[in-house]
Scaffold this motif. Structure first.
Motif, short mmCIF file in Angstrom:
data_model
loop_
_atom_site.label_atom_id
_atom_site.label_comp_id
_atom_site.label_asym_id
_atom_site.label_seq_id
_atom_site.Cartn_x
_atom_site.Cartn_y
_atom_site.Cartn_z
N THR A 50 -61.68 17.90 -38.52
CA THR A 50 -62.01 17.19 -37.30
C THR A 50 -60.95 17.21 -36.18
O THR A 50 -61.00 17.28 -35.17
CB THR A 50 -62.37 15.70 -37.31
N GLN A 51 -59.59 17.60 -36.89
CA GLN A 51 -58.58 17.38 -35.46
C GLN A 51 -58.60 18.67 -34.80
O GLN A 51 -58.23 18.44 -33.66
CB GLN A 51 -57.13 17.51 -36.59
N VAL A 52 -59.28 19.86 -35.01
CA VAL A 52 -59.25 20.69 -34.30
C VAL A 52 -60.15 20.51 -33.08
O VAL A 52 -59.84 20.72 -32.01
CB VAL A 52 -60.00 21.98 -34.97
N LEU A 53 -61.36 19.77 -33.22
CA LEU A 53 -62.13 19.31 -32.29
C LEU A 53 -61.55 18.34 -31.37
O LEU A 53 -61.69 18.32 -30.06
CB LEU A 53 -63.57 19.15 -32.65
N ARG A 54 -60.93 17.32 -32.01
CA ARG A 54 -60.27 16.35 -31.10
C ARG A 54 -59.35 16.67 -30.40
O ARG A 54 -59.16 16.28 -29.38
CB ARG A 54 -59.48 15.41 -32.51
N ASP A 55 -58.39 17.91 -30.84
CA ASP A 55 -57.72 18.54 -29.95
C ASP A 55 -58.12 18.98 -28.70
O ASP A 55 -57.55 18.78 -27.51
CB ASP A 55 -56.75 19.45 -30.77
N ALA A 56 -59.05 19.67 -28.73
CA ALA A 56 -59.83 20.31 -27.54
C ALA A 56 -60.37 19.32 -26.72
O ALA A 56 -60.52 19.16 -25.41
CB ALA A 56 -60.93 21.30 -27.99
N GLN A 57 -60.95 18.27 -27.38
CA GLN A 57 -61.70 17.16 -26.47
C GLN A 57 -60.49 16.22 -25.80
O GLN A 57 -60.77 16.04 -24.60
CB GLN A 57 -62.21 16.22 -27.34
N ALA A 58 -59.37 16.33 -26.41
CA ALA A 58 -58.25 15.48 -25.82
C ALA A 58 -57.89 16.21 -24.58
O ALA A 58 -57.43 15.51 -23.65
CB ALA A 58 -57.26 15.04 -26.89
N ILE A 59 -57.58 17.42 -24.79
CA ILE A 59 -57.00 17.94 -23.54
C ILE A 59 -58.23 18.02 -22.39
O ILE A 59 -57.79 17.79 -21.27
CB ILE A 59 -56.78 19.76 -23.92
N PHE A 60 -59.54 18.14 -22.69
CA PHE A 60 -60.36 17.94 -21.68
C PHE A 60 -60.28 16.51 -21.06
O PHE A 60 -60.33 16.39 -19.91
CB PHE A 60 -61.84 18.15 -22.27
N ASP A 61 -60.28 15.72 -21.75
CA ASP A 61 -60.22 14.23 -21.49
C ASP A 61 -59.03 13.94 -20.42
O ASP A 61 -59.07 13.28 -19.62
CB ASP A 61 -60.13 13.13 -22.59
N VAL A 62 -57.90 14.62 -20.78
CA VAL A 62 -56.69 14.09 -20.06
C VAL A 62 -56.65 15.06 -18.63
O VAL A 62 -56.20 14.48 -17.50
CB VAL A 62 -55.38 14.36 -20.80
N LEU A 63 -57.23 16.26 -18.57
CA LEU A 63 -57.42 16.91 -17.44
C LEU A 63 -58.19 16.31 -16.42
O LEU A 63 -57.93 16.29 -15.34
CB LEU A 63 -57.78 18.46 -17.82
N THR A 64 -59.24 15.69 -16.93
CA THR A 64 -60.47 15.18 -15.99
C THR A 64 -60.20 13.87 -15.67
O THR A 64 -60.71 13.29 -14.90
CB THR A 64 -61.80 15.28 -16.67
N ASN A 65 -59.10 13.14 -16.40
CA ASN A 65 -58.69 11.77 -16.01
C ASN A 65 -58.04 11.76 -14.64
O ASN A 65 -56.99 12.28 -14.22
CB ASN A 65 -57.78 11.09 -17.16
N GLN A 66 -58.69 11.05 -13.55
CA GLN A 66 -58.17 11.03 -12.40
C GLN A 66 -57.17 10.43 -12.11
O GLN A 66 -56.46 10.52 -10.88
CB GLN A 66 -59.58 10.60 -11.55
N GLU A 67 -56.66 9.38 -13.02
CA GLU A 67 -55.30 8.84 -13.02
C GLU A 67 -54.30 9.54 -13.26
O GLU A 67 -53.06 9.48 -13.20
CB GLU A 67 -55.50 7.48 -13.84
N LEU A 68 -54.77 10.60 -13.80
CA LEU A 68 -53.45 11.56 -14.53
C LEU A 68 -53.48 13.05 -13.64
O LEU A 68 -52.94 13.17 -12.87
CB LEU A 68 -53.73 11.83 -15.99
N CYS A 69 -54.34 13.96 -14.07
CA CYS A 69 -54.02 15.30 -14.00
C CYS A 69 -54.85 15.82 -12.60
O CYS A 69 -54.24 16.74 -12.01
CB CYS A 69 -54.50 16.16 -15.09
N GLY A 70 -55.94 15.22 -12.18
CA GLY A 70 -56.32 15.78 -11.05
C GLY A 70 -57.37 16.62 -11.05
O GLY A 70 -57.75 17.40 -10.13
N TYR A 71 -57.97 17.16 -12.09
CA TYR A 71 -58.69 18.35 -12.28
C TYR A 71 -60.03 17.81 -11.87
O TYR A 71 -60.71 16.76 -12.39
CB TYR A 71 -58.79 19.03 -13.85
N LYS A 72 -60.88 18.78 -11.40
CA LYS A 72 -62.45 18.49 -10.99
C LYS A 72 -63.14 18.61 -12.37
O LYS A 72 -62.96 19.67 -12.89
CB LYS A 72 -62.73 19.07 -9.84
#
Length: 744
Positions: free
Chosen positions: A21-43
């Motif tokens: 499950t770590q493979v999928l958690r890693d990908a989901q985590a990158i998505f979550d941090v990029l879309t977090n508007q308090e952090l990265c600012g991606y749309k």
């Protein structure tokens, strides 16, 4: 929070029902941090997330095609792949969900797709659960994750991220990061949330690596540097939990035209951005350039053999070696040789900037890239000759040691100029650099281990032709450090200071003749560096005096300088002063005295010899006295600022009053002189000594605008050493300013 309108990403996580499950958690985590508007600012609408069953060959290709049509030159693109890959019928591949041998995504196919994107700001990250080298043909079973000190979920060793990365590298506008080297595994821990690569990348996006906020962005180079620093720390922690965990070193290739923005810094750090009226140029957003703009150079791809040029951290891939490649290309002896540089584009900085020295992390990073390039990117060349400058020589040695016998035997020549193969003397590190570069100590683990491994591997018998060149004019690297690890038959002396020694004026210069003769197998004869200079370097003072003293009245400035050094070496001081006081060319010649003083100063900074420091001060003082009498203001500020530097560097405890006296004298003299970069540099350095740091910044910016990197490095060497001696601080806001302004 503001959003990055033109930042796009494709995030892929493919487990293929391996239950890791770590493979999928890693990908989901990158998505979550990029879309977090308090952090990265991606749309969120600019990111595609494909997990497992959604990550089929068709959906991945369709997503890439969508971005090909959508992305323009003002866009950035991040591809993050967490999953598995391998090698099939001689070609590397990524493994989509449910793929067969007919539906793999091949490395060459991925490269073709990515090359269609208009963006020059691309980062490709491969985070596979394990990435051991499949090219070795072994079929080992390796662990995928660990928990409670036991191996779980094993897979056959089949991944080689380096091979995939090399296959899609276009050498122009792409940053590629793979989680480990070919011979290593990539690790994670089920007790933790993510793999070590994903963990370190997320921490970088959270600005865990930043202590100095010049603007509101997270940038590419600092992120890569943090990943390389952080992964070994995380691996060390995993080793404490399990004895099956091994070392993991990420792979990176930074071939890009600008140190581009990845994301915004977290919102809660915005109030920590440093602002003042002087903007640090290198931290402003770099302009976009065409993909080909930094490739208009001497590079030549045709040929069965490769001549590879490896520069140090103060150099640039297309510029360090001057006209040497073009001169070689004009020689018919090299019609069968391709010629390429290996290094950074001008805007890419290693961890410590474009300094003479660098971090061991950077040495290993580039050495790993060089080793991988020899194995994969340059696999079609029968022979490879390496010409290296400065720390590029250490990288070359490290890379060669990492090659297996077959690839090592493809190395035909290794020629090194100004390489500190025996490291830096501990006293130099302590006194001049405040132990900033302690890992490069001649007595430290890194250098001693490298030298032992080199000796054990070759025992002075090499499968390639070796030449090691040093210069007595080199202001940074001693002849001893260059030559000591090698037999005398491999060692030569050439002319020139550190940054100029590999920039010959013509075919008769020593550096070019040495390269030409080594590659063609002919005898090397020094033509530009005369016998006296070589004898001085080797300490053969008697031979110099015997030849030059009888003809002292006919000597030019260079001959007089050599004679004076030889007489000093024999401690015949009275004769030295006789020449300076009465010789027609030397009498009251402050320029000649400055040359002699400067050479002793360089020797002092390489060895911290008390004798050298006193001789340097004596000559600068005599030259300053004469310059004051003659009201030669440009000479006054030149000698005075050097005396200010020597006062504080040689005696930090009691030299401050003299330092201030000479700094004020230099400042006063500059008021009578026309503007130029060295006047500005003098005003900056003098104000630094007097505590006027904002004015020092103002004039360092003026001095370093639109000038070559070698002048910037020279300014930084004096500024940094003087500031550290004065404050005993090697890391604060002012040293950060110096690094950003002068080492870019």
């Amino acid at each position: 929070m503001k959003k990055l309108d033109h930042a796009y990403a494709l995030i892929i996580g493919v487990d293929n029902e391996q239950k890791t499950t770590q493979v999928l958690r890693d990908a989901q985590a990158i998505f979550d941090v990029l879309t977090n508007q308090e952090l990265c600012g991606y749309k969120e609408e600019n990111i595609t997330l494909l997990l497992d069953k959604k990550a089929t060959t068709e959906s991945i290709i369709a997503a890439i095609d969508k971005y090909i049509n959508k992305i323009d030159e003002n866009s950035s693109f991040l591809l993050f792949y967490s999953g598995h890959g391998g090698y099939y019928e001689g070609r590397s591949y990524l493994l989509p969900y449910g793929a067969t041998s007919e539906s793999l995504i091949l490395g060459e196919q991925l490269r073709e797709k990515l090359s269609q994107m208009k963006s020059k700001r691309m980062i490709i990250m491969f985070d596979c659960c394990h990435s051991g080298g499949f090219f070795d043909g072994k079929d080992d079973v390796i662990s995928q994750t660990i928990s409670n000190n036991t191996a779980q979920n094993t897979l056959r060793k089949s991944e080689d991220l380096e091979g995939i990365a090399q296959e899609i590298d276009d050498e122009q506008g792409m940053v590629i990061i793979a989680s480990s080297q070919a011979e290593e595994l990539s690790w994670g821990d089920n007790n933790d949330d993510y793999s070590v690569l994903t963990t370190s990348f997320i921490e970088a996006l959270n600005a865990k690596h930043k202590h100095f906020f010049a603007d509101e962005y997270i940038r590419m180079v600092e992120t890569v540097n943090y990943v390389f620093t952080r992964i070994p720390e995380l691996i060390k922690t995993l080793k404490e939990r399990s004895d099956i965990v091994k070392d993991q070193t990420p792979y990176a290739n930074l071939q890009m035209n600008s140190d581009f923005v990845i994301s915004y810094i977290p919102k809660n750090f915005k109030d920590k951005i440093v602002t003042n009226k002087f903007k640090i140029q290198t931290q402003q957003k770099a302009p976009l350039t065409s993909k080909s703009s930094n490739l208009e150079s001497w590079e030549r791809a045709e040929g069965n053999n490769l001549l590879l040029f490896v520069h140090g951290f103060s150099g640039e891939s297309k510029d360090t070696f001057g006209n040497i490649p073009k001169m070689l290309q004009a020689d018919s002896n090299f019609d069968g040789w391709a010629m390429k540089p290996l290094g950074y584009s001008p805007v890419v900085q290693p961890q410590l900037g474009k300094d003479i020295w660098g971090a061991i992390l950077d040495v290993d990073k580039i050495a790993g890239f060089l080793k991988t390039s020899i194995k994969y990117k340059f696999k079609d060349y029968n022979r490879i000759a390496i010409v290296a400058h400065s720390l590029g020589g250490l990288m070359a040695q490290k890379a060669i040691l990492g090659l297996d016998a077959d690839h090592r035997n493809r190395i035909s020549h290794l020629i090194m100029f100004g390489t500190p193969s025996n490291g830096i003397a501990p006293e130099v590190l302590a006194k001049q650099w405040n132990k900033k570069y302690s890992a490069l100590s001649s007595e430290g683990d890194y250098i001693t281990s490298l030298r032992k491994q080199w000796k054990d591997t070759f025992n002075h018998t090499y499968p390639f032709k070796l030449k090691v060149a040093a210069s007595s004019e080199d202001e940074y690297v001693s002849v001893e450090s260059c030559h000591k690890p090698f037999d005398e038959t491999h060692c030569e002396i050439v002319d020139g200071k550190h940054l100029q020694m590999v920039k010959p004026d013509n075919e008769k210069d020593d550096v070019y003749a040495l390269i030409l003769n080594t590659l063609t197998g002919s005898k090397f004869f020094n033509q530009f560096t005369n016998k006296e200079e070589i004898n001085l370097t080797l300490g053969k003072y008697d031979a110099v005096v015997k030849k030059l003293l009888p003809n002292k009245d006919d000597l030019d400035k260079r001959g007089l300088t050599q004679l004076i050094f030889a007489l000093e070496g024999l401690e015949r001081k009275n004769e030295v002063y006789e020449i300076l006081n009465h010789h027609p060319m030397a009498k009251n010649n402050t320029d000649l005295m400055g040359i002699i003083a400067g050479r002793h100063k360089r020797d002092y900074l390489k060895t911290y010899s008390y004798k050298s420091s006193q001789l340097s001060r004596d000559y600068y003082s005599k030259a300053l006295e004469i310059s004051v009498e003659n009201e030669a203001y440009s000479q006054i500020y030149y000698h005075a600022i050097n005396l200010a530097f020597l006062s504080i560097v040689t005696d930090p405890e009691t030299g401050k009053s003299e330092m201030k006296k000479y700094a004020n004298q230099a400042l006063e003299a500059t008021e009578h002189c026309d503007d130029n970069l060295w006047k500005y540099a003098t005003v900056a350095e003098a104000n630094m000594y007097l505590g006027n740091l904002e004015r020092a910044k103002e004039f360092y910016i003026k001095a370093s605008t639109n000038i070559p990197i070698r002048e910037k490095v020279s300014m930084h060497t004096n500024a940094y050493a003087g500031y550290v001696a004065l404050t005993n601080k090697d890391e604060d806001e002012f040293t950060q300013f110096l690094k950003a302004q002068l080492l870019s």
